[in-house]
Enzyme design. Structure first.
Site, PDB file in Angstrom:
ATOM      1  N   SER A 141       0.840  -1.197   0.000  1.00 28.63           N
ATOM      2  CA  SER A 141       0.000   0.000   0.000  1.00 28.63           C
ATOM      3  C   SER A 141       0.868   1.237   0.000  1.00 28.63           C
ATOM      4  CB  SER A 141      -0.919   0.032   1.233  1.00 28.63           C
ATOM      5  OG  SER A 141      -1.620   1.267   1.309  1.00 28.63           O
ATOM      6  N   TYR A 154      -2.070   0.521  10.560  1.00 28.00           N
ATOM      7  CA  TYR A 154      -2.249   0.002   9.194  1.00 28.00           C
ATOM      8  C   TYR A 154      -0.977   0.216   8.378  1.00 28.00           C
ATOM      9  CZ  TYR A 154      -3.988  -0.392   4.390  1.00 28.00           C
ATOM     10  OH  TYR A 154      -4.157  -0.747   3.065  1.00 28.00           O
TER      11      TYR A 154
END
Length: 244
Positions: A141, A154
């Site tokens: 990501s 995250y």
């Protein structure tokens, strides 16, 4: 094309990026082995691929369970005789402020995003070492590249996967290839599972404005796979052109 005939495992295959990767690779001649928790969606996806002339099987897979990844690799080898690629795609986002203390959400992201990826790697590596070839693709990501509020844990899990991916690439010695692909805003269900309402709403609004399609990430996977065997695409960052 290099994807023709390849046996490829995809986790998180029941929706979003994983589903797009499965459809795209099958259309390019790959034999896809699909893992996810939602059996009904997997069944529909396998049927769709077969109707379109592709080859696919599935195994209900919870990547938090190490044995499930071992079984998925076994399914690939048992069905098709070997394994060429594993794509560790499954992941979750539980965005919140650190001082909210959402420890259960932190642990869930660690279990899925980090440990789940490690379980996939651990399941595939013995096969790749025995064969003398293979390819590990980890979907990471851009959240692990640009750190912003609400994404601390995250982003931490994604940065951990990025570090592991690079270390694995260096250790491979050319016996298998390792690629990290970092998507930015992509139009998927990921945002729907953010528990914090304000974070979910803000992320959804931005996604609606600028997100690229899951198929764009699938095309990046195809690019990495289609390189000659002696070419390792180590890192791909793919985001909307207007994303910060």
């Amino acid at each position: 094309m290099q994807t023709q005939g390849k046996v490829i495992i995809i986790t998180g295959a029941s929706s979003g990026i994983g589903e797009a990767i499965a459809i795209t690779l099958a259309a390019n001649g790959a034999k896809v082995v699909l893992g996810a928790r939602r059996q009904e969606r997997l069944e529909k996806l396998v049927s769709r691929i077969k109707v379109d002339g592709g080859e696919a099987v599935y195994g209900v897979t919870d990547i938090k369970q190490r044995d499930d990844l071992v079984k998925l690799v076994h399914l690939a080898c048992q069905t098709y005789g070997h394994l060429d690629v594993i794509i560790n795609n499954a992941g979750i986002a539980r965005l919140s402020r650190m001082d909210d203390g959402q420890v259960d959400d932190w642990e869930e992201m660690i279990d899925v995003n980090l440990k789940g990826t490690l379980y996939g790697i651990a399941a595939a590596l013995p096969i790749f070492k025995q064969q003398g070839f293979g390819h590990i693709i980890n979907i990471i990501s851009t959240s692990g590249i640009k750190i912003v509020p609400l994404q601390g844990v995250y982003a931490g899990t994604k940065n951990a996967v990025r570090t592991i991916t690079e270390a694995l690439r260096q250790e491979s010695g050319g016996n298998y290839r390792v690629t990290g692909i970092s998507p930015g805003f992509v139009n998927t269900e990921l945002v729907d599972h953010i528990p914090d309402e304000a974070a979910r709403s803000a992320t959804k609004e931005k996604m609606d404005q600028i997100a690229i399609a899951p198929e764009d990430i699938a095309n990046a996977v195809v690019y990495a796979l289609n390189q000659p065997a002696n070419v390792d695409v180590g890192d791909i960052v793919i985001r909307p052109s207007v994303q910060d």
